[in-house]
Design a protein around this motif. Sequence first.
Motif, PDB file in Angstrom:
ATOM      1  N   LYS A 154      39.704  22.535  63.602  1.00 27.77           N
ATOM      2  CA  LYS A 154      40.904  22.246  62.817  1.00 27.77           C
ATOM      3  C   LYS A 154      41.027  23.287  61.695  1.00 27.77           C
ATOM      4  CE  LYS A 154      42.284  18.299  64.704  1.00 27.77           C
ATOM      5  NZ  LYS A 154      41.701  18.509  66.011  1.00 27.77           N
ATOM      6  N   PRO A 155      42.261  23.609  61.278  1.00 29.66           N
ATOM      7  CA  PRO A 155      42.428  24.554  60.167  1.00 29.66           C
ATOM      8  C   PRO A 155      41.644  24.118  58.931  1.00 29.66           C
ATOM      9  CG  PRO A 155      44.537  24.121  61.215  1.00 29.66           C
ATOM     10  CD  PRO A 155      43.554  23.177  61.835  1.00 29.66           C
ATOM     11  N   LEU A 156      41.124  25.094  58.209  1.00 34.70           N
ATOM     12  CA  LEU A 156      40.270  24.829  57.049  1.00 34.70           C
ATOM     13  C   LEU A 156      41.129  24.567  55.817  1.00 34.70           C
ATOM     14  CD1 LEU A 156      37.300  24.809  56.090  1.00 34.70           C
ATOM     15  CD2 LEU A 156      37.536  27.237  55.607  1.00 34.70           C
ATOM     16  N   LEU A 157      41.092  23.356  55.320  1.00 34.11           N
ATOM     17  CA  LEU A 157      41.870  22.980  54.132  1.00 34.11           C
ATOM     18  C   LEU A 157      41.019  23.158  52.878  1.00 34.11           C
ATOM     19  CD1 LEU A 157      43.492  19.710  55.531  1.00 34.11           C
ATOM     20  CD2 LEU A 157      44.470  22.017  55.496  1.00 34.11           C
ATOM     21  N   ARG A 158      41.662  23.564  51.782  1.00 31.03           N
ATOM     22  CA  ARG A 158      40.936  23.839  50.543  1.00 31.03           C
ATOM     23  C   ARG A 158      41.438  22.950  49.401  1.00 31.03           C
ATOM     24  NH1 ARG A 158      38.023  28.384  51.274  1.00 31.03           N
ATOM     25  NH2 ARG A 158      38.650  29.820  52.929  1.00 31.03           N
ATOM     26  N   GLY A 159      40.588  22.823  48.406  1.00 31.05           N
ATOM     27  CA  GLY A 159      40.982  22.042  47.239  1.00 31.05           C
ATOM     28  C   GLY A 159      40.845  22.836  45.960  1.00 31.05           C
ATOM     29  N   ASP A 160      40.185  23.993  46.050  1.00 27.88           N
ATOM     30  CA  ASP A 160      40.034  24.838  44.853  1.00 27.88           C
ATOM     31  C   ASP A 160      40.185  26.301  45.248  1.00 27.88           C
ATOM     32  OD1 ASP A 160      37.800  25.226  46.320  1.00 27.88           O
ATOM     33  OD2 ASP A 160      36.359  24.647  44.790  1.00 27.88           O
ATOM     34  N   ILE A 161      40.169  27.184  44.262  1.00 32.63           N
ATOM     35  CA  ILE A 161      40.437  28.606  44.483  1.00 32.63           C
ATOM     36  C   ILE A 161      39.163  29.425  44.304  1.00 32.63           C
ATOM     37  CG2 ILE A 161      41.051  29.131  42.078  1.00 32.63           C
ATOM     38  CD1 ILE A 161      43.353  30.856  43.229  1.00 32.63           C
ATOM     39  N   LEU A 162      39.090  30.499  45.054  1.00 31.04           N
ATOM     40  CA  LEU A 162      37.943  31.403  44.961  1.00 31.04           C
ATOM     41  C   LEU A 162      38.416  32.735  44.390  1.00 31.04           C
ATOM     42  CD1 LEU A 162      34.912  31.827  45.799  1.00 31.04           C
ATOM     43  CD2 LEU A 162      35.789  32.805  47.918  1.00 31.04           C
ATOM     44  N   LYS A 163      37.668  33.282  43.435  1.00 29.25           N
ATOM     45  CA  LYS A 163      37.981  34.590  42.860  1.00 29.25           C
ATOM     46  C   LYS A 163      36.891  35.570  43.243  1.00 29.25           C
ATOM     47  CE  LYS A 163      40.019  32.396  38.781  1.00 29.25           C
ATOM     48  NZ  LYS A 163      39.865  32.161  37.341  1.00 29.25           N
ATOM     49  N   ILE A 164      37.257  36.835  43.340  1.00 33.24           N
ATOM     50  CA  ILE A 164      36.272  37.853  43.725  1.00 33.24           C
ATOM     51  C   ILE A 164      35.145  37.930  42.695  1.00 33.24           C
ATOM     52  CG2 ILE A 164      37.383  39.863  42.610  1.00 33.24           C
ATOM     53  CD1 ILE A 164      36.698  41.386  45.298  1.00 33.24           C
ATOM     54  N   GLU A 165      35.490  37.603  41.439  1.00 30.30           N
ATOM     55  CA  GLU A 165      34.470  37.619  40.374  1.00 30.30           C
ATOM     56  C   GLU A 165      33.418  36.528  40.597  1.00 30.30           C
ATOM     57  OE1 GLU A 165      37.995  39.675  39.094  1.00 30.30           O
ATOM     58  OE2 GLU A 165      37.777  37.585  39.757  1.00 30.30           O
ATOM     59  N   ASP A 166      33.779  35.486  41.361  1.00 33.84           N
ATOM     60  CA  ASP A 166      32.851  34.381  41.601  1.00 33.84           C
ATOM     61  C   ASP A 166      31.803  34.711  42.660  1.00 33.84           C
ATOM     62  OD1 ASP A 166      34.461  32.935  39.869  1.00 33.84           O
ATOM     63  OD2 ASP A 166      35.651  32.052  41.484  1.00 33.84           O
ATOM     64  N   LEU A 167      32.065  35.764  43.440  1.00 35.89           N
ATOM     65  CA  LEU A 167      31.214  36.051  44.601  1.00 35.89           C
ATOM     66  C   LEU A 167      29.902  36.730  44.216  1.00 35.89           C
ATOM     67  CD1 LEU A 167      33.704  37.363  47.318  1.00 35.89           C
ATOM     68  CD2 LEU A 167      32.712  35.094  47.101  1.00 35.89           C
ATOM     69  N   LYS A 168      28.894  36.455  45.022  1.00 40.72           N
ATOM     70  CA  LYS A 168      27.604  37.139  44.877  1.00 40.72           C
ATOM     71  C   LYS A 168      27.157  37.595  46.260  1.00 40.72           C
ATOM     72  CE  LYS A 168      25.995  34.265  41.002  1.00 40.72           C
ATOM     73  NZ  LYS A 168      27.171  33.378  40.950  1.00 40.72           N
ATOM     74  N   VAL A 169      26.544  38.770  46.315  1.00 43.32           N
ATOM     75  CA  VAL A 169      26.015  39.269  47.589  1.00 43.32           C
ATOM     76  C   VAL A 169      24.983  38.276  48.119  1.00 43.32           C
ATOM     77  CG1 VAL A 169      24.629  41.092  48.682  1.00 43.32           C
ATOM     78  CG2 VAL A 169      26.459  41.694  47.078  1.00 43.32           C
ATOM     79  N   GLY A 170      25.097  37.971  49.415  1.00 41.81           N
ATOM     80  CA  GLY A 170      24.179  37.018  50.039  1.00 41.81           C
ATOM     81  C   GLY A 170      24.725  35.605  50.084  1.00 41.81           C
ATOM     82  N   GLU A 171      25.821  35.339  49.329  1.00 44.52           N
ATOM     83  CA  GLU A 171      26.379  33.992  49.262  1.00 44.52           C
ATOM     84  C   GLU A 171      26.958  33.567  50.611  1.00 44.52           C
ATOM     85  OE1 GLU A 171      29.663  31.541  46.539  1.00 44.52           O
ATOM     86  OE2 GLU A 171      29.259  33.662  46.152  1.00 44.52           O
ATOM     87  N   LYS A 172      26.746  32.305  50.949  1.00 40.62           N
ATOM     88  CA  LYS A 172      27.273  31.761  52.194  1.00 40.62           C
ATOM     89  C   LYS A 172      28.641  31.129  51.938  1.00 40.62           C
ATOM     90  CE  LYS A 172      26.165  28.507  55.942  1.00 40.62           C
ATOM     91  NZ  LYS A 172      25.187  27.516  56.438  1.00 40.62           N
ATOM     92  N   LYS A 178      34.964  45.417  43.753  1.00 43.67           N
ATOM     93  CA  LYS A 178      35.960  44.771  42.899  1.00 43.67           C
ATOM     94  C   LYS A 178      37.165  45.669  42.643  1.00 43.67           C
ATOM     95  CE  LYS A 178      32.689  41.671  40.607  1.00 43.67           C
ATOM     96  NZ  LYS A 178      32.006  41.291  39.374  1.00 43.67           N
ATOM     97  N   GLU A 179      36.922  46.993  42.537  1.00 39.89           N
ATOM     98  CA  GLU A 179      38.020  47.906  42.205  1.00 39.89           C
ATOM     99  C   GLU A 179      39.083  47.948  43.308  1.00 39.89           C
ATOM    100  OE1 GLU A 179      34.707  50.153  44.189  1.00 39.89           O
ATOM    101  OE2 GLU A 179      34.879  48.693  42.571  1.00 39.89           O
ATOM    102  N   THR A 180      38.654  47.799  44.586  1.00 39.80           N
ATOM    103  CA  THR A 180      39.612  47.807  45.700  1.00 39.80           C
ATOM    104  C   THR A 180      39.863  46.408  46.252  1.00 39.80           C
ATOM    105  OG1 THR A 180      37.808  48.253  47.251  1.00 39.80           O
ATOM    106  CG2 THR A 180      39.031  50.156  46.414  1.00 39.80           C
ATOM    107  N   GLU A 181      39.177  45.406  45.662  1.00 38.88           N
ATOM    108  CA  GLU A 181      39.277  44.009  46.101  1.00 38.88           C
ATOM    109  C   GLU A 181      38.934  43.850  47.578  1.00 38.88           C
ATOM    110  OE1 GLU A 181      42.989  42.239  45.019  1.00 38.88           O
ATOM    111  OE2 GLU A 181      42.518  42.227  42.896  1.00 38.88           O
ATOM    112  N   LYS A 182      37.892  44.586  48.007  1.00 41.09           N
ATOM    113  CA  LYS A 182      37.445  44.497  49.401  1.00 41.09           C
ATOM    114  C   LYS A 182      36.070  43.846  49.460  1.00 41.09           C
ATOM    115  CE  LYS A 182      40.153  48.261  51.363  1.00 41.09           C
ATOM    116  NZ  LYS A 182      40.149  49.565  52.053  1.00 41.09           N
ATOM    117  N   VAL A 183      35.909  42.961  50.430  1.00 43.30           N
ATOM    118  CA  VAL A 183      34.637  42.267  50.608  1.00 43.30           C
ATOM    119  C   VAL A 183      34.159  42.481  52.040  1.00 43.30           C
ATOM    120  CG1 VAL A 183      33.465  40.034  50.594  1.00 43.30           C
ATOM    121  CG2 VAL A 183      35.242  40.518  48.896  1.00 43.30           C
TER     122      VAL A 183
END
Length: 717
Positions: free
Chosen positions: A626-644, A701-706
């Motif tokens: 089923k499509p993945l529904l969300r309840g909150d927002i994710l920012k690139i600043e919140d990410l860490k390498v290795g995060e699942k 972060k500068e190019t907003e690519k992950v």
Amino acid sequence: MNEMIIHEMVGELGVSKKQVEVVLNLLSEGNTIPFIARYRKELTGSMDEEMIRKVSEVYNYQENLLKRKEDVIRLIDEKGLLTEELKNSILNCQKLIEVEDLYRPFKEKKKTKATEAIKLGLEPLAKMMMAFPTSGTIEELASKFLKDDVPTVEFAVQNASYIIAEWISDDAKFRKEIRRMMYRSGVFITKLKKNAEDEKKTYEMYYDYAEQVSKIKPHRILAINRAEKEGVISVKIDYSLEEITAFLEKCLIKNSSSFVTCYIKEAIQDSLKRLILPSIEREIRAELKEKAEEVAIENFSSNVEHLLLTPPIKNKTVLGFDPAFRTGCKLAVLSQTGQVLAIDVIYPTEPHLKVKESEEKVLSLIEKYAIDVIAIGNGTASRESEKFIADLLPKAKRKVEYIIVSEAGASVYSASPLAISEFPELTVEKRSAVSIGRRLQDALSELVKIDPKSIGVGLYQHDVNQKKLDESLDFVVEKTVNQVGVNINTASSSLLQYVSGLTKRAIDAILAFRSTSGEFQTREEVLKLKGITPKIYEQSIGFLRIPNGSNPLDKTGIHPESYANVLKLLKAIDCSKEDIGSSKLREKLEQVDISQLDIGLDAYTLEDIIKDLKTPLRDPRDMLDKPLLRGDILKIEDLKVGEKLQGTVRNVVDFGVFIDIGLHNDGLAHISKLAKGYIKHPSDVVSVGDIVDCYVLDIKKETEKVALSLLPLEKSN
């Protein structure tokens, strides 16, 4: 049917002679591919739609190839030059290019250096030179041909050499081997053109690039071709001229001590540089382009199919949200069945920033219509709108989730005559909000209204053969619609046009009945309509469902031609058609020994019928994520390498997978990060719409690519 072609196909496709003959017969009788795949399994050995289509395509190609072979044989025979050996060589060709190579020496040529030399009467001199004489001199040999229009020995020898160069170029054996040598050891070389414009550095990889012809990936071929077309790079195939020259000299020079040897070597060089190499380079590039297009079309079609099979969000009231800046965000409230309940506009983004007023409107709509899910389009101002919604949801009095929906093609649909006829009173943007919301409720029903090329899940789709792309995408949509089946009482004309066998006249008759008489109660009513012939009825009716009709069998995928046998089956296990879908019937069917039933049905049909009796309204989409529904927002600043993270696969391309993890840009998982060990293509691992666990590999972060990986990252010591 041509027996020789069928024999070839059996080996090529790995199917039996009988299967090929049956499929070709069924198609020639006007049966559609979906009908054959679903209701004639006992004849085809349960061939699926893809294989049936393949049989049809390969047969047509081989038929056209054979016709060309016969034409070439006839044309050569008319000149009195056909030998038994040449005829057999032509008949044994596997590809069109091989046929054309053999025909090349006999083709009527336009004006060339060789044809002009032949007009001067120098063909006998060319033949004498190719005999590699050892006595005499070139002057003695050529002087016999001097006249007013052949003034000198040098002129005669030069023009005779043009004839020899064309003979060499026309030799099919030489061309085949040189093509093989260039393909095996040739190297694609691309260079940035002087004064080229590539502002976004889209083609930076190809500014100074080299790769073996035999190893270059299909998507790179298409990228190189586009960059060349846009004037950014120059392209050539590098190869060993020495190796090719040595091959021709070995084949052609019969006596190296002959006084003509140096002239023949010059003719070989002329033939290569002027005639053979440019031509074969074009042929290789055309062949690579054709193969790349096939891969791109196949990949695009696969992505479209998986997108169409996105499981519907059932029994949910949806708010379609079309983001924008200056013109405001358009809202469309849709009932659980997709009816438009309300339309509005809010201005929470730049330059207006009417956040409080916008919040009040959305919260009011949520409460008034009991909205369950908000579908936000992924275009301009999407992430700003997502932030607005994520901040607002905790203030709602009921649980509401949101999802980012691809709005590719929504603008195309919104401005189409179909959208205008559906919503004449709405503006283009407001229609787009409806389309975005409905895509979540039932992607298949909504996306069939849009040209598949506009759906946005391909790569270089505008660079490939558009006729082949259209044919492939139409096939995929038709296959998908018929696999799912449609409710005849609610299906739009856009959906009905893909139903097996239905013509425009038949669709118009169905829609006219619905508008004057209401809902169909039985499938038999369809047969009585003007425009529905017995053949149209046979081909289409199994895919047209009546969920709440008077005959319970009509809501299943069981074809009416089997109804009498089904009733025998039900009677044999002490049930009736009113028990269809009940736990009682399911239990009885679980216990029945199919091999012991003698009710006039083959095993394939019986197996399908039992599935339909157990779950009459089964939808193949329900088996998928089923499509993945969300309840909150994710920012690139919140990410860490290795995060699942958990994300939705948005696009599958040759080099990797784009995954929506809730950021402005989709993350990219390279093909090397999808599975342990070698995989041929990303589609071997994932499909569009899949919900996947992924790991953050790199953040720019500068190019907003992950960069992402589907494999857990190894922990460093």
